[in-house]
Scaffold this motif. Structure first.
Motif, short mmCIF file in Angstrom:
data_model
loop_
_atom_site.label_atom_id
_atom_site.label_comp_id
_atom_site.label_asym_id
_atom_site.label_seq_id
_atom_site.Cartn_x
_atom_site.Cartn_y
_atom_site.Cartn_z
N LYS A 86 19.54 46.43 43.56
CA LYS A 86 18.72 47.46 42.91
C LYS A 86 19.08 47.65 41.44
O LYS A 86 18.19 47.78 40.60
CB LYS A 86 18.91 48.78 43.67
N HIS A 87 20.37 47.68 41.12
CA HIS A 87 20.80 48.03 39.77
C HIS A 87 21.44 46.88 39.00
O HIS A 87 21.82 47.06 37.83
CB HIS A 87 21.80 49.19 39.83
N LYS A 88 21.60 45.74 39.64
CA LYS A 88 22.18 44.55 39.01
C LYS A 88 23.56 44.81 38.41
O LYS A 88 23.91 44.31 37.34
CB LYS A 88 21.25 43.98 37.93
N ARG A 89 24.37 45.60 39.11
CA ARG A 89 25.75 45.84 38.70
C ARG A 89 26.64 44.81 39.38
O ARG A 89 26.78 44.79 40.61
CB ARG A 89 26.20 47.25 39.08
N LYS A 90 27.22 43.93 38.58
CA LYS A 90 28.02 42.84 39.12
C LYS A 90 29.23 43.29 39.94
O LYS A 90 29.58 42.63 40.92
CB LYS A 90 28.44 41.89 38.01
N PRO A 91 29.90 44.38 39.59
CA PRO A 91 31.03 44.79 40.43
C PRO A 91 30.62 45.08 41.88
O PRO A 91 31.38 44.79 42.80
CB PRO A 91 31.54 46.06 39.75
N ALA A 92 29.43 45.59 42.06
CA ALA A 92 28.96 45.87 43.42
C ALA A 92 28.83 44.59 44.24
O ALA A 92 29.11 44.60 45.44
CB ALA A 92 27.61 46.61 43.38
N LEU A 93 28.44 43.50 43.60
CA LEU A 93 28.36 42.22 44.30
C LEU A 93 29.74 41.77 44.76
O LEU A 93 29.93 41.38 45.91
CB LEU A 93 27.74 41.16 43.39
N TRP A 94 30.73 41.85 43.87
CA TRP A 94 32.09 41.41 44.22
C TRP A 94 32.70 42.32 45.26
O TRP A 94 33.42 41.87 46.15
CB TRP A 94 32.95 41.33 42.96
#
Length: 92
Positions: free
Chosen positions: A30-38
């Motif tokens: 939704k927000h393209k925040r890379k930390p959330a992916l990791w």
């Protein structure tokens, strides 16, 4: 210890980790925040840790614990870079 009680605790922990991973994957999508992916990958690794503990596979358990910590740490580093914290600290 009662095996059924232990298994129910492991299953509830596994469920919480999967829900957390899915939520963080949604935040990334939704927000393209890379930390959330990791961090999402970190909780997937933690879920594999629980699964390998249930099955008794100590090799996957060790590997998934290492991946869990690595993804969690890397997600924090990426967050610091996104927020500009790492650049200030390292250059100053």
């Amino acid at each position: 210890m009662d095996n059924a009680l232990l298994l129910s605790g492991q299953i509830s922990s596994l469920s919480a980790k999967i829900v957390g991973a899915l939520f963080l994957a949604y935040v990334y999508w939704k927000h393209k925040r890379k930390p959330a992916l990791w961090w999402s990958l970190s909780w997937v690794a933690a879920a594999f840790s629980i699964l390998s503990d249930i099955t008794g596979n100590i090799y996957i358990l060790s590997l998934s614990e290492a991946l869990w910590a690595s993804f969690l740490f890397y997600g924090t580093i990426v967050l610091m870079e996104e927020e500009g914290i790492a650049n200030e600290t390292l250059s100053g």
